[in-house]
Design a protein around this motif. Sequence first.
Motif, mmCIF file in Angstrom:
data_model
loop_
_atom_site.group_PDB
_atom_site.id
_atom_site.type_symbol
_atom_site.label_atom_id
_atom_site.label_comp_id
_atom_site.label_asym_id
_atom_site.label_seq_id
_atom_site.Cartn_x
_atom_site.Cartn_y
_atom_site.Cartn_z
ATOM 1 N N THR A 86 0.957 -1.381 -0.395
ATOM 2 C CA THR A 86 0.169 -0.481 -0.134
ATOM 3 C C THR A 86 0.676 1.358 0.170
ATOM 4 O O THR A 86 0.839 2.064 0.089
ATOM 5 C CB THR A 86 -1.263 0.019 1.505
ATOM 6 N N ASP A 87 2.088 1.361 0.704
ATOM 7 C CA ASP A 87 2.833 3.027 1.027
ATOM 8 C C ASP A 87 3.536 2.350 -0.489
ATOM 9 O O ASP A 87 3.752 3.602 -0.612
ATOM 10 C CB ASP A 87 3.517 2.219 2.194
ATOM 11 N N LEU A 88 4.109 1.356 -0.749
ATOM 12 C CA LEU A 88 4.538 1.573 -1.971
ATOM 13 C C LEU A 88 4.243 1.756 -3.186
ATOM 14 O O LEU A 88 3.825 2.955 -3.973
ATOM 15 C CB LEU A 88 5.282 -0.199 -2.588
ATOM 16 N N VAL A 89 2.854 1.200 -4.035
ATOM 17 C CA VAL A 89 2.413 1.666 -4.793
ATOM 18 C C VAL A 89 1.066 2.582 -4.133
ATOM 19 O O VAL A 89 0.936 3.506 -5.056
ATOM 20 C CB VAL A 89 1.238 0.797 -4.970
ATOM 21 N N GLY A 90 -0.259 2.479 -4.080
ATOM 22 C CA GLY A 90 -1.025 3.636 -3.380
ATOM 23 C C GLY A 90 -0.560 4.779 -2.462
ATOM 24 O O GLY A 90 -1.300 5.829 -3.034
ATOM 25 N N SER A 113 7.996 5.635 -5.757
ATOM 26 C CA SER A 113 9.336 6.613 -6.913
ATOM 27 C C SER A 113 9.911 7.379 -5.969
ATOM 28 O O SER A 113 9.963 8.634 -6.377
ATOM 29 C CB SER A 113 7.861 7.515 -7.676
ATOM 30 N N ASP A 114 9.536 7.281 -4.425
ATOM 31 C CA ASP A 114 10.558 8.502 -3.718
ATOM 32 C C ASP A 114 11.355 7.486 -2.833
ATOM 33 O O ASP A 114 11.460 6.583 -2.210
ATOM 34 C CB ASP A 114 9.525 8.498 -2.459
ATOM 35 N N PRO A 115 12.351 7.306 -3.318
ATOM 36 C CA PRO A 115 13.818 7.052 -2.967
ATOM 37 C C PRO A 115 14.240 7.175 -1.685
ATOM 38 O O PRO A 115 14.408 6.132 -0.691
ATOM 39 C CB PRO A 115 15.378 7.806 -3.620
ATOM 40 N N ALA A 150 16.191 3.865 5.873
ATOM 41 C CA ALA A 150 15.234 3.571 5.288
ATOM 42 C C ALA A 150 13.392 3.276 6.030
ATOM 43 O O ALA A 150 13.893 1.926 5.783
ATOM 44 C CB ALA A 150 14.965 3.070 3.259
ATOM 45 N N PRO A 151 12.398 4.054 5.867
ATOM 46 C CA PRO A 151 11.379 3.298 6.103
ATOM 47 C C PRO A 151 10.758 2.313 5.867
ATOM 48 O O PRO A 151 10.312 1.770 6.058
ATOM 49 C CB PRO A 151 10.325 4.800 6.535
ATOM 50 N N ILE A 152 11.250 1.461 4.106
ATOM 51 C CA ILE A 152 10.235 0.965 3.612
ATOM 52 C C ILE A 152 11.707 -0.714 3.687
ATOM 53 O O ILE A 152 10.934 -1.120 3.943
ATOM 54 C CB ILE A 152 9.625 1.100 2.364
ATOM 55 N N LEU A 153 11.889 -0.191 2.908
ATOM 56 C CA LEU A 153 13.470 -1.688 2.212
ATOM 57 C C LEU A 153 13.691 -1.889 3.983
ATOM 58 O O LEU A 153 13.861 -3.099 4.394
ATOM 59 C CB LEU A 153 13.950 -1.283 1.598
ATOM 60 N N ASP A 154 14.901 -0.484 4.484
ATOM 61 C CA ASP A 154 15.330 -1.139 5.698
ATOM 62 C C ASP A 154 14.207 -1.510 6.902
ATOM 63 O O ASP A 154 14.533 -2.597 7.626
ATOM 64 C CB ASP A 154 15.821 -0.262 5.890
ATOM 65 N N HIS A 155 13.291 -1.133 7.666
ATOM 66 C CA HIS A 155 12.192 -1.232 8.213
ATOM 67 C C HIS A 155 11.394 -2.191 7.970
ATOM 68 O O HIS A 155 11.912 -3.265 9.143
ATOM 69 C CB HIS A 155 11.392 0.072 8.803
#
Length: 189
Positions: free
Chosen positions: A126-130, A135-137, A150-155
């Motif tokens: 949801t965070d990635l697509v929605g 698109s936010d490095p 990084a909030p997405i990949l690392d966390h």
Amino acid sequence: MKALVRLSDRLGQRAEAALGPAVLPSLARFTFAATLLVYYWKSGLTKLDGGLTGLVSPSLGAYAQIFPRAMAAAGYDASQLAGWQHAVVIAGTWAEFLLPALLLIGLVTRLAALGMIGFVLVQTATDLVGHGALSDPAALGAWFDRAPDAPILDHRLLWVTVLAIPALMGGGPISVDALLRRRAYAVSG
């Protein structure tokens, strides 16, 4: 050198056998409670506009958080969404309260941890697509770089790894599961 490797293996195997099943699940549940329990409960509270009635009738914000593109397309009118979307929002709201609580007390721990892993994966999608994090490095981040925040990949990788321990090993000795298991063996034994 071989003697040192053998000694290390023997000590490691003894420590793993004696402490692994007791320490790892308890430590993983503690880590989850210390770092993510309040995060998920506060997130769940944002979905309950009308107090406890929000458990069956979530807030508009709940729909916007879970289905951001669909809500924008519907002019932020949740009544325009499909029935399955209402069911997902209600289930997601319940999950944000129940799954962390089950992990905290160690009840049906494996199932609760698997549920939280699934929740984290859906939350990430949801965070990635929605929400456009793809698109936010800065939000997306990268693995194998020098920045571990990084909030997405690392966390999210760390969260799933912590949750994998109780998913595979159960709740450990300090859990409701262990208490129920001891009582069941005492009755049948």
